[in-house]
Scaffold this active site. Structure first.
Site, PDB file in Angstrom:
ATOM      1  N   PHE A  57       0.792  -1.231   0.000  1.00  0.00           N
ATOM      2  CA  PHE A  57       0.000   0.000   0.000  1.00  0.00           C
ATOM      3  C   PHE A  57       0.825   1.282   0.000  1.00  0.00           C
ATOM      4  O   PHE A  57       0.343   2.338  -0.387  1.00  0.00           O
ATOM      5  CB  PHE A  57      -0.994  -0.029   1.169  1.00  0.00           C
ATOM      6  CG  PHE A  57      -0.669   0.880   2.323  1.00  0.00           C
ATOM      7  CD1 PHE A  57      -1.232   2.153   2.410  1.00  0.00           C
ATOM      8  CD2 PHE A  57       0.202   0.471   3.315  1.00  0.00           C
ATOM      9  CE1 PHE A  57      -0.939   2.980   3.471  1.00  0.00           C
ATOM     10  CE2 PHE A  57       0.498   1.294   4.375  1.00  0.00           C
ATOM     11  CZ  PHE A  57      -0.078   2.562   4.456  1.00  0.00           C
ATOM     12  N   LYS A  58       2.100   1.196   0.406  1.00  0.00           N
ATOM     13  CA  LYS A  58       2.939   2.400   0.412  1.00  0.00           C
ATOM     14  C   LYS A  58       3.017   3.035  -0.979  1.00  0.00           C
ATOM     15  O   LYS A  58       3.253   4.234  -1.103  1.00  0.00           O
ATOM     16  CB  LYS A  58       4.352   2.077   0.896  1.00  0.00           C
ATOM     17  CG  LYS A  58       4.442   1.367   2.249  1.00  0.00           C
ATOM     18  CD  LYS A  58       4.193   2.294   3.411  1.00  0.00           C
ATOM     19  CE  LYS A  58       4.550   1.672   4.747  1.00  0.00           C
ATOM     20  NZ  LYS A  58       3.782   0.461   5.110  1.00  0.00           N
ATOM     21  N   ASP A  59       2.821   2.236  -2.026  1.00  0.00           N
ATOM     22  CA  ASP A  59       2.846   2.782  -3.389  1.00  0.00           C
ATOM     23  C   ASP A  59       1.775   3.851  -3.593  1.00  0.00           C
ATOM     24  O   ASP A  59       1.947   4.736  -4.421  1.00  0.00           O
ATOM     25  CB  ASP A  59       2.593   1.667  -4.421  1.00  0.00           C
ATOM     26  CG  ASP A  59       3.766   0.712  -4.533  1.00  0.00           C
ATOM     27  OD1 ASP A  59       4.916   1.147  -4.369  1.00  0.00           O
ATOM     28  OD2 ASP A  59       3.526  -0.480  -4.808  1.00  0.00           O
TER      29      ASP A  59
END
Ligand SMILES: *Cc1c(COP(=O)(O)O)cnc(C)c1O
Length: 494
Positions: free
Chosen positions: A112-114
């Protein structure tokens, strides 16, 4: 209405523009930047639901980053949410039984950091240009695994930036380590340290507050900034997917416009769930914000007792991206619940530094009412993956499973959504174990488990992992946690 300005939670800076706050990362007094007010949703829910991801992102970013022009923001959004994402919806919502799963893992590094780190480099370089900043931006980042690669991938090759990442050796998965070690780009550096994530993060923080080093770097044409989730330029893009997911559920008839939706978020540094809190404050009909911890249950204890206490054994769990004892973004929530009283906040933060703990009053605790919390043990995490796979043929990763388990304990009559933060392939060894499958035969590139998981489930190995098979290892450095400062100087040739 006039534009939104940012202030430090600790009171030392205020009236700061969005571009200044993004470019700076952390406030000079060690606090976190927060908007001086939380804006309302820019349109009715029906209208918002009709927008595609990029259009919605543009609307939401425009509300918060008011000194950026629409054209500037459009360029940032279009640069970030493009074919790097392998799903046309960017953040698709899947139904698994009667629970929605918001899949935030279709970006370049399949976690999810993307969602935020693909846009942060654009926001930062745009901010620097607006501020007339000529110095090169040097991103220093501590990672518990996913941030590092996502930040390296986001900043690699971006002109006017360099990025140096520190990760705890042995504290990230083999795949995460390989993803980072294979990152190309002349402006990229990586070091493994012999400590845990909190030590890496403290080391990076101490570089930021090192006046002498800052000066030396400035003279050489560099300024430090951070890609950690303390940067407001990461928080704001994360608000978007909550609003998007709500709209998608309404459009597919799973939810009526205005109906309450509970969300369960696997939580570490408190960035993702804080974005849900902002979305709710903006007027999105979210119900309970369910903060799911792993065995490092410092947040669970905080929400259930009002005492934040990091004095405890640090556990390396099977959801390593949540192995955190100091949840930095919690400071932004605390700021809201103490009535934006910086002096109260500074009291807590110095108690945390001095004694590793602080305590809320009864009255302050009552203002945490939007949140409930729970935690899942490593065994429960694996059980949940196996159970949901057998029942619904849906494979999830260990972080997502922590939230899925905690949601079960807090299920009310309301509709519910689990935030799914990583592809199961990213944590293949644990997922295989959960499914009762044999580990894969280990190959040189370490993808044996990934292949075994693909074979057993019939799922396709994500492209982001396929490419690791042939990529050379470019970064192999390891150092002691005490040497972070030296490594930063070395990286900049100081
Ligand atoms: C970072 C991360 C989390 C925790 O998110 P926070 O915003 O730090 O609370 C959860 N799951 C995965 C896979 C992550 O990478």
């Amino acid at each position: 209405m006039s534009g939104i300005l940012y202030q430090s939670t600790r009171g030392g800076q205020s009236g700061v523009s969005a571009s200044q706050a993004i470019w700076q990362g952390l406030a000079l007094d060690g606090g976190l930047f927060v908007p001086d007010r939380i804006p309302e949703l820019p349109a009715g829910l029906e209208d918002l639901a009709a927008m595609d991801y990029r259009s919605l992102a543009l609307e939401i970013l425009s509300l918060y980053l008011t000194d950026f022009t629409r054209e500037e923001l459009r360029a940032c959004v279009d640069g970030a949410y493009d074919a790097k994402f392998t799903h046309p919806d960017i953040a698709p919502v899947r139904m698994v039984g009667d629970v929605a799963y918001l899949e935030l893992f279709h970006g370049a590094t399949i976690a999810f950091k993307d969602m935020a780190l693909s846009i942060l480099p654009y926001l930062m370089t745009t901010a620097a240009a607006k501020l007339g900043e000529k110095r090169e931006i040097v991103i220093l980042t501590a990672t518990s695994g996913d941030t590092g690669k996502a930040a390296m991938a986001g900043f690699a090759g971006v002109e006017g930036t360099r990025i140096l990442v520190f990760y705890p050796e042995g504290g990230v998965s083999a795949i995460q380590q390989r993803q980072m070690q294979t990152q190309a780009g002349a402006n990229v550096g990586l070091w493994g340290i012999d400590g845990n994530f909190d030590q890496a993060q403290s080391g990076v923080k101490s570089i930021f507050s090192d006046e002498a080093l800052r000066r030396e770097a400035a003279e050489a044409g560099y300024c430090f900034s951070s890609a950690n989730s303390i940067n407001i330029g990461r928080l704001v893009p994360q608000i978007v997917y909550y609003i998007y997911a709500y709209g998608q559920l309404c459009k597919s008839g799973r939810l009526r416009f205005g109906e309450i939706l509970d969300v369960a978020v696997p939580t570490g540094n408190f960035g993702n769930i804080l974005a849900a809190y902002y979305a709710k404050r903006m007027g999105l009909p979210l119900g309970k914000l369910i903060c799911a911890s792993n065995e490092n249950q410092v947040l669970f204890d905080f929400f259930t007792t009002g005492v934040y206490d990091k004095n405890r054994t640090f556990i390396l769990s099977n959801s390593p991206s949540m192995d955190i004892l100091i949840s930095s973004n919690l400071e932004r929530l605390l700021f809201e619940i103490c009535g934006r009283d910086s002096s109260r906040l500074v009291e807590w933060m110095s108690a945390l530094e001095r004694e590793g703990r602080y305590t809320l009053t009864e009255e302050e605790r009552e203002r945490l009412g939007d949140f409930v919390s729970g935690w899942a043990s490593q065994t429960q995490t694996l059980d949940t993956i196996g159970r949901i796979y057998r029942e619904f043929d849906y494979v999830m990763d260990t972080h997502t499973a922590v939230a899925a388990k905690v949601l079960e304990e807090h299920r009310s009559g309301a509709a519910a959504m689990v935030v799914s933060t990583a592809s199961p392939f990213k944590f293949a060894p644990s997922v295989l174990e959960a499914l009762g499958l044999e580990p894969g035969r280990n190959t040189a590139e370490g993808l044996g488990d990934v292949d075994a998981l693909a074979r057993a489930t019939g799922l396709t190995v994500p492209a982001a992992l396929e490419q690791l098979r042939y990529a050379p290892l470019l970064h192999r450095g390891a150092c002691s946690a005490a040497l972070l400062r030296d490594k930063a100087r070395e990286f900049l040739g100081l």
